[in-house]
Design a protein around this motif. Structure first.
Motif, PDB file in Angstrom:
ATOM      1  N   MET A   1       0.850  -1.200   0.000  1.00 54.19           N
ATOM      2  CA  MET A   1       0.000   0.000   0.000  1.00 54.19           C
ATOM      3  C   MET A   1       0.879   1.242   0.000  1.00 54.19           C
ATOM      4  N   LYS A   2       0.489   2.234  -0.808  1.00 56.44           N
ATOM      5  CA  LYS A   2       1.208   3.513  -0.831  1.00 56.44           C
ATOM      6  C   LYS A   2       0.346   4.558  -0.130  1.00 56.44           C
ATOM      7  N   ILE A   3       0.907   5.162   0.928  1.00 55.58           N
ATOM      8  CA  ILE A   3       0.157   6.080   1.780  1.00 55.58           C
ATOM      9  C   ILE A   3       0.791   7.457   1.758  1.00 55.58           C
ATOM     10  N   LEU A   4      -0.020   8.475   1.495  1.00 56.53           N
ATOM     11  CA  LEU A   4       0.429   9.857   1.619  1.00 56.53           C
ATOM     12  C   LEU A   4       0.110  10.351   3.017  1.00 56.53           C
ATOM     13  N   VAL A   5       1.134  10.783   3.732  1.00 56.52           N
ATOM     14  CA  VAL A   5       0.958  11.405   5.048  1.00 56.52           C
ATOM     15  C   VAL A   5       1.250  12.883   4.878  1.00 56.52           C
ATOM     16  N   THR A   6       0.254  13.719   5.051  1.00 57.92           N
ATOM     17  CA  THR A   6       0.474  15.160   4.953  1.00 57.92           C
ATOM     18  C   THR A   6       0.775  15.714   6.343  1.00 57.92           C
ATOM     19  N   GLY A   7       1.691  16.680   6.407  1.00 58.65           N
ATOM     20  CA  GLY A   7       2.082  17.214   7.705  1.00 58.65           C
ATOM     21  C   GLY A   7       2.932  16.243   8.499  1.00 58.65           C
ATOM     22  N   GLY A   8       3.675  15.404   7.804  1.00 59.85           N
ATOM     23  CA  GLY A   8       4.457  14.370   8.460  1.00 59.85           C
ATOM     24  C   GLY A   8       5.759  14.841   9.071  1.00 59.85           C
ATOM     25  N   ALA A   9       6.038  16.145   9.004  1.00 62.46           N
ATOM     26  CA  ALA A   9       7.208  16.690   9.698  1.00 62.46           C
ATOM     27  C   ALA A   9       6.792  17.412  10.979  1.00 62.46           C
ATOM     28  N   GLY A  10       5.509  17.365  11.294  1.00 64.88           N
ATOM     29  CA  GLY A  10       5.027  17.941  12.543  1.00 64.88           C
ATOM     30  C   GLY A  10       5.091  16.923  13.667  1.00 64.88           C
ATOM     31  N   PHE A  11       4.512  17.273  14.792  1.00 57.65           N
ATOM     32  CA  PHE A  11       4.594  16.428  15.981  1.00 57.65           C
ATOM     33  C   PHE A  11       3.885  15.086  15.801  1.00 57.65           C
ATOM     34  N   ILE A  12       2.564  15.106  15.636  1.00 56.13           N
ATOM     35  CA  ILE A  12       1.831  13.846  15.541  1.00 56.13           C
ATOM     36  C   ILE A  12       2.123  13.172  14.202  1.00 56.13           C
ATOM     37  N   GLY A  13       2.151  13.950  13.131  1.00 60.14           N
ATOM     38  CA  GLY A  13       2.448  13.376  11.822  1.00 60.14           C
ATOM     39  C   GLY A  13       3.820  12.726  11.774  1.00 60.14           C
ATOM     40  N   GLY A  14       4.817  13.355  12.397  1.00 60.12           N
ATOM     41  CA  GLY A  14       6.160  12.789  12.419  1.00 60.12           C
ATOM     42  C   GLY A  14       6.207  11.477  13.187  1.00 60.12           C
ATOM     43  N   ASN A  15       5.516  11.436  14.316  1.00 57.06           N
ATOM     44  CA  ASN A  15       5.448  10.188  15.068  1.00 57.06           C
ATOM     45  C   ASN A  15       4.718   9.104  14.273  1.00 57.06           C
ATOM     46  N   PHE A  16       3.694   9.495  13.522  1.00 54.60           N
ATOM     47  CA  PHE A  16       2.964   8.527  12.698  1.00 54.60           C
ATOM     48  C   PHE A  16       3.844   7.983  11.579  1.00 54.60           C
ATOM     49  N   VAL A  17       4.653   8.846  10.973  1.00 50.41           N
ATOM     50  CA  VAL A  17       5.585   8.380   9.943  1.00 50.41           C
ATOM     51  C   VAL A  17       6.539   7.343  10.533  1.00 50.41           C
ATOM     52  N   HIS A  18       7.127   7.641  11.684  1.00 53.54           N
ATOM     53  CA  HIS A  18       7.992   6.670  12.367  1.00 53.54           C
ATOM     54  C   HIS A  18       7.259   5.337  12.555  1.00 53.54           C
TER      55      HIS A  18
END
Length: 340
Positions: A1-18
């Motif tokens: 699956m290919k997922i776009l995470v927007t705002g992934g350099a912010g607090f919650i988004g960054g943790n979600f990317v990890h």
């Protein structure tokens, strides 16, 4: 699956990317972030060279950029964290909150329709419900609580939620929405309550507390939030809203005193300041729907989570000191300047 995470350099988004990059090595995670003041690529250092991760700098309100990216990448799912999120800043400059949080979201929705995205997940906030009285501890926000916003920030998030749900009803776009309580944990931008108090206490500086500090928040560890979003993204019912709460209500003053005690700092550092306009009194979420339908349970209670968070800030001083000094804004050029 290919997922776009927007705002992934912010607090919650960054943790979600990890969380997603490490848990699902077979999935491709693309991070779209404008790198405004709260976006920090240093947060993504541990995953930036992983084969299933890619960063793209851009604005979700930039229609051409978004549509070009969707056409090129053929995303299966979108998780939209990208938002202006600080209440105080929304009081100073409401317009940017409308541009990013409302127009940016509708741009993503239009692209999702155009390119057949299979799931659009909107990350929202309990602040869209307004607040609860302090003298009614039996009351909680549920998914059917009427929206009753207090600030330009929460109004912009409520508007975005309504657009997301409308695109499902009108166009059949497969969407879900989650509304969370206050998050805390690693990589939290230092202007927010918990990291601000930690950094100032370590420097023996005054700790500003709004009003009397009696405002109550339900604290949710960011890792628990990431696990909830993952569950909703994969198993949540289309067109549904899910509340995500930590069962950890504390007054702001209790949080500050907990931090001071953990750092062995005196309570004399506390300084009460003029209250924020329209300051909500109490947030408290009932996450029963998420727990019963999807089996989600928080891993952290506040006592264990806040200690882990304080230890993280003690062990990662360079990360937050770079933000305070402004050095973090140079990381993009250092990492990507010769690739542009």
């Amino acid at each position: 699956m290919k997922i776009l995470v927007t705002g992934g350099a912010g607090f919650i988004g960054g943790n979600f990317v990890h969380y997603m990059v490490n848990k699902y090595p077979e999935d491709m995670i693309v991070n779209l972030d404008l790198l405004t003041y709260a976006g920090n690529l240093e947060t993504l250092k541990p995953v930036e060279n992983k084969p299933n991760y890619k960063f793209v700098k851009g604005n979700i309100a930039d229609r051409k950029l978004v549509f070009d990216l969707f056409e090129k990448e053929k995303f299966d799912a979108i998780v939209n964290f990208a938002a202006e999120s600080h209440v105080d800043r929304s009081i100073e400059d409401p317009e940017i909150f409308v541009i990013t949080n409302v127009l940016g979201t509708t741009t993503l929705l239009d692209a999702s329709r155009e390119f057949g995205v299979k799931r659009f997940h909107q990350v929202s906030t309990d602040e869209v419900y307004g607040d609860l009285p302090l003298d009614r501890p039996d009351l909680f926000f549920t998914e059917t609580t009427p929206l009753h916003t207090s600030s330009p920030y929460s109004s912009s998030k409520a508007s975005a939620d309504l657009f997301v749900l409308a695109y499902h009803r009108t166009f059949g776009l497969p969407v879900t929405v989650s509304r969370c309580s206050n998050n805390y944990g690693p990589y939290h931008f230092p202007e927010k309550l918990i990291p601000l108090m930690i950094s100032r206490a370590l420097a023996d500086e005054e700790l500003p507390v709004y009003g009397t500090g009696e405002n109550v928040r339900d604290w949710l560890h960011v890792e628990d939030h990431c696990a909830a979003i993952d569950l909703i993204l994969r198993n949540g019912r289309i067109g549904e809203v899910y509340n995500v709460g930590g069962h950890n209500e504390r007054t702001n003053l209790e949080v500050v005193k907990t931090i001071l005690k953990a750092l062995d700092k005196p309570e004399s550092l506390i300084k009460y300041v003029k209250d924020r306009p329209g300051h909500d009194m109490r947030y408290a979420i009932d996450p029963t729907k998420l727990e019963t339908e999807l089996g989600w349970k928080p891993k952290y209670n506040f006592d264990t989570g806040i200690q882990q968070t304080i230890e993280w800030y003690l062990n990662h001083k360079e990360w937050w000191q770079n933000i305070i000094s402004g050095e973090y804004t140079k990381y993009f050029e250092k990492m990507y300047g010769d690739r542009l």
